[in-house]
Enzyme design. Sequence first.
Site, PDB file in Angstrom:
ATOM      1  N   CYS A  18     -43.657  -7.960  -9.228  1.00  0.00           N
ATOM      2  CA  CYS A  18     -43.856  -8.978 -10.276  1.00  0.00           C
ATOM      3  C   CYS A  18     -45.666  -8.820  -9.465  1.00  0.00           C
ATOM      4  O   CYS A  18     -45.668  -8.937  -8.291  1.00  0.00           O
ATOM      5  CB  CYS A  18     -43.066  -8.971 -10.244  1.00  0.00           C
ATOM      6  SG  CYS A  18     -43.613 -10.975 -10.939  1.00  0.00           S
TER       7      CYS A  18
ATOM      8  N   TYR B 162     -42.624 -15.886 -15.078  1.00  0.00           N
ATOM      9  CA  TYR B 162     -42.501 -16.912 -13.543  1.00  0.00           C
ATOM     10  C   TYR B 162     -43.818 -17.592 -13.623  1.00  0.00           C
ATOM     11  O   TYR B 162     -43.869 -18.513 -13.033  1.00  0.00           O
ATOM     12  CB  TYR B 162     -42.159 -15.895 -12.306  1.00  0.00           C
ATOM     13  CG  TYR B 162     -40.672 -15.537 -12.280  1.00  0.00           C
ATOM     14  CD1 TYR B 162     -39.989 -15.851 -12.674  1.00  0.00           C
ATOM     15  CD2 TYR B 162     -40.747 -14.568 -10.591  1.00  0.00           C
ATOM     16  CE1 TYR B 162     -38.398 -15.935 -12.361  1.00  0.00           C
ATOM     17  CE2 TYR B 162     -39.852 -14.260 -10.585  1.00  0.00           C
ATOM     18  CZ  TYR B 162     -38.499 -14.498 -11.131  1.00  0.00           C
ATOM     19  OH  TYR B 162     -37.105 -15.003 -10.810  1.00  0.00           O
ATOM     20  N   GLY B 163     -44.982 -16.867 -14.396  1.00  0.00           N
ATOM     21  CA  GLY B 163     -46.394 -17.395 -13.776  1.00  0.00           C
ATOM     22  C   GLY B 163     -47.079 -18.233 -14.728  1.00  0.00           C
ATOM     23  O   GLY B 163     -48.137 -19.093 -14.427  1.00  0.00           O
TER      24      GLY B 163
ATOM     25  N   CYS C   8     -50.396  -7.834 -13.537  1.00  0.00           N
ATOM     26  CA  CYS C   8     -48.977  -8.217 -14.475  1.00  0.00           C
ATOM     27  C   CYS C   8     -48.432  -7.880 -15.033  1.00  0.00           C
ATOM     28  O   CYS C   8     -49.179  -6.404 -16.082  1.00  0.00           O
ATOM     29  CB  CYS C   8     -48.650  -9.586 -15.665  1.00  0.00           C
ATOM     30  SG  CYS C   8     -47.599  -9.949 -16.122  1.00  0.00           S
ATOM     31  N   THR C   9     -47.393  -7.260 -14.459  1.00  0.00           N
ATOM     32  CA  THR C   9     -46.579  -5.559 -14.721  1.00  0.00           C
ATOM     33  C   THR C   9     -46.455  -5.527 -16.214  1.00  0.00           C
ATOM     34  O   THR C   9     -45.565  -4.304 -16.437  1.00  0.00           O
ATOM     35  CB  THR C   9     -45.594  -5.417 -13.951  1.00  0.00           C
ATOM     36  OG1 THR C   9     -44.142  -6.592 -13.729  1.00  0.00           O
ATOM     37  CG2 THR C   9     -45.995  -5.136 -12.374  1.00  0.00           C
ATOM     38  N   HIS C  10     -46.534  -6.374 -16.446  1.00  0.00           N
ATOM     39  CA  HIS C  10     -46.313  -6.672 -18.223  1.00  0.00           C
ATOM     40  C   HIS C  10     -47.044  -5.477 -18.930  1.00  0.00           C
ATOM     41  O   HIS C  10     -46.876  -5.079 -20.126  1.00  0.00           O
ATOM     42  CB  HIS C  10     -45.951  -8.072 -18.854  1.00  0.00           C
ATOM     43  CG  HIS C  10     -44.605  -8.070 -18.890  1.00  0.00           C
ATOM     44  ND1 HIS C  10     -44.184  -8.743 -17.274  1.00  0.00           N
ATOM     45  CD2 HIS C  10     -43.201  -8.391 -19.686  1.00  0.00           C
ATOM     46  CE1 HIS C  10     -42.836  -9.012 -17.449  1.00  0.00           C
ATOM     47  NE2 HIS C  10     -42.556  -9.280 -18.557  1.00  0.00           N
TER      48      HIS C  10
ATOM     49  N   GLU D 122     -42.115  -8.940 -24.173  1.00  0.00           N
ATOM     50  CA  GLU D 122     -41.084  -9.358 -24.045  1.00  0.00           C
ATOM     51  C   GLU D 122     -39.941  -9.454 -25.551  1.00  0.00           C
ATOM     52  O   GLU D 122     -39.565  -9.177 -26.191  1.00  0.00           O
ATOM     53  CB  GLU D 122     -40.599 -10.270 -23.352  1.00  0.00           C
ATOM     54  CG  GLU D 122     -40.350 -10.550 -22.293  1.00  0.00           C
ATOM     55  CD  GLU D 122     -39.797 -10.020 -21.021  1.00  0.00           C
ATOM     56  OE1 GLU D 122     -38.675 -10.061 -21.888  1.00  0.00           O
ATOM     57  OE2 GLU D 122     -39.920  -9.439 -20.487  1.00  0.00           O
TER      58      GLU D 122
ATOM     59  N   THR E 261     -47.246 -12.002 -10.229  1.00  0.00           N
ATOM     60  CA  THR E 261     -46.688 -13.442  -9.824  1.00  0.00           C
ATOM     61  C   THR E 261     -46.702 -13.766  -9.221  1.00  0.00           C
ATOM     62  O   THR E 261     -47.126 -13.585  -7.504  1.00  0.00           O
ATOM     63  CB  THR E 261     -45.875 -13.960 -10.908  1.00  0.00           C
ATOM     64  OG1 THR E 261     -46.880 -13.958 -12.092  1.00  0.00           O
ATOM     65  CG2 THR E 261     -46.251 -15.330 -11.167  1.00  0.00           C
TER      66      THR E 261
ATOM     67  N   ASP F 241     -38.343  -7.640 -10.279  1.00  0.00           N
ATOM     68  CA  ASP F 241     -39.496  -9.053 -11.640  1.00  0.00           C
ATOM     69  C   ASP F 241     -38.802  -9.963 -12.072  1.00  0.00           C
ATOM     70  O   ASP F 241     -37.514 -10.002 -12.211  1.00  0.00           O
ATOM     71  CB  ASP F 241     -39.947  -7.335 -12.616  1.00  0.00           C
ATOM     72  CG  ASP F 241     -41.123  -8.119 -13.756  1.00  0.00           C
ATOM     73  OD1 ASP F 241     -42.115  -8.625 -13.031  1.00  0.00           O
ATOM     74  OD2 ASP F 241     -41.066  -7.986 -14.409  1.00  0.00           O
ATOM     75  N   SER F 242     -39.644 -11.117 -12.931  1.00  0.00           N
ATOM     76  CA  SER F 242     -39.154 -11.693 -13.548  1.00  0.00           C
ATOM     77  C   SER F 242     -38.611 -11.260 -14.830  1.00  0.00           C
ATOM     78  O   SER F 242     -37.312 -12.329 -15.583  1.00  0.00           O
ATOM     79  CB  SER F 242     -40.055 -12.475 -13.524  1.00  0.00           C
ATOM     80  OG  SER F 242     -41.773 -11.908 -14.502  1.00  0.00           O
TER      81      SER F 242
HETATM   82  N1  DGL Z   1     -44.011 -10.024 -14.915  1.00  0.00           N
HETATM   83  C1  DGL Z   1     -44.405 -10.407 -13.920  1.00  0.00           C
HETATM   84  C2  DGL Z   1     -45.912 -10.342 -13.741  1.00  0.00           C
HETATM   85  O1  DGL Z   1     -45.962  -9.337 -12.625  1.00  0.00           O
HETATM   86  C3  DGL Z   1     -45.263 -11.651 -15.171  1.00  0.00           C
HETATM   87  C4  DGL Z   1     -44.113 -12.066 -16.056  1.00  0.00           C
HETATM   88  C5  DGL Z   1     -44.208 -13.723 -15.739  1.00  0.00           C
HETATM   89  O2  DGL Z   1     -44.935 -14.694 -16.400  1.00  0.00           O
HETATM   90  O3  DGL Z   1     -43.004 -14.271 -15.257  1.00  0.00           O
HETATM   91  O4  DGL Z   1     -47.009 -11.330 -12.809  1.00  0.00           O
END
Ligand code: DGL
Length: 274
Positions: free
Chosen positions: A73, A42-43, A186-188, A152, A75, A10-11
């Site tokens: 992830c 990343y998003g 988004c996994t966050h 985060e 994204t 993941d990012s």
């Molecule tokens: N965990 C990433 C996702 O599922 C998002 C975080 C990011 O923007 O890098 O999209």
Amino acid sequence: MNDFAIGVFDSGIGGLTCVKELNRLMPNENIIYFGDTARIPYGTRSKETIKKYAAQDVEFMKKHEVKLIIAACGTVSSVLGADSRQFGETPFIGVLLPAAQAACAVTRNGKIGVIGTSATISSGAYGKAIRGIRRSITVAGNSCPLFVPLVENGFTDRENLVVKLVAEQYLGVVKKEGVDVLILGCTHYPVISEVIADYMGAGVTLISPGEEAAKHAFSFMAKSAMLSDRKDKGHNTYYVSDSTKQFAQNARLYLGEEIDEKALFKVDIEDLAL
Ligand code: DGL
């Protein structure tokens, strides 16, 4: 080969929502995790950059003995879409289809909401995947770019006023559509699922893509005879491209337990260049 690890990337730390479920479903498997914490988010980046980062993340995984690679992830999964099988011989899965299938299975009124990063929402990948499963379903989406930095930075408490306000701002448009399922694309986001659930109400089922990808990985591996015969508990090994200390602190929120700091390493971002 069956004793090779499952590679998850993941990012940042969001992919740990997938690791947690993998550990629950397959406690004997080894897992190698990479969180690209130096280049998160990343998003908010372009498709080209996200594809380049994803290719580097996959290459990093392949330097280890992995039997399956999971892009935990939203994204990366959304931007790669149908290209997800482009990475050579190691099977590769993302979170997009498992989450879309889970949402389609539980909706009663045929209205599904999707929230995610800007790249995920503008890709339209979730809508496409959902309509590919059931054409009649309507999809309402919204990007929530502030959720990732909040998570985060540990702003995750159910009563945190800042998170509640931001959630209200982002989720209003989706709630208005009367969705009965919401994909936390988004996994966050599952880390703040209580705040999201409080706002959306009890009638809305939340889908965690990381968890769904883990379930999908389990059935894929079982069907393909890829499960390990190991009798002992498997090990998780973590690699990050920025501070290990910050990662270890935040990881607790996701996993609900301390991570073994002897199994946590920093890698140099330059080594990821293809
Ligand atoms: N965990 C990433 C996702 O599922 C998002 C975080 C990011 O923007 O890098 O999209």
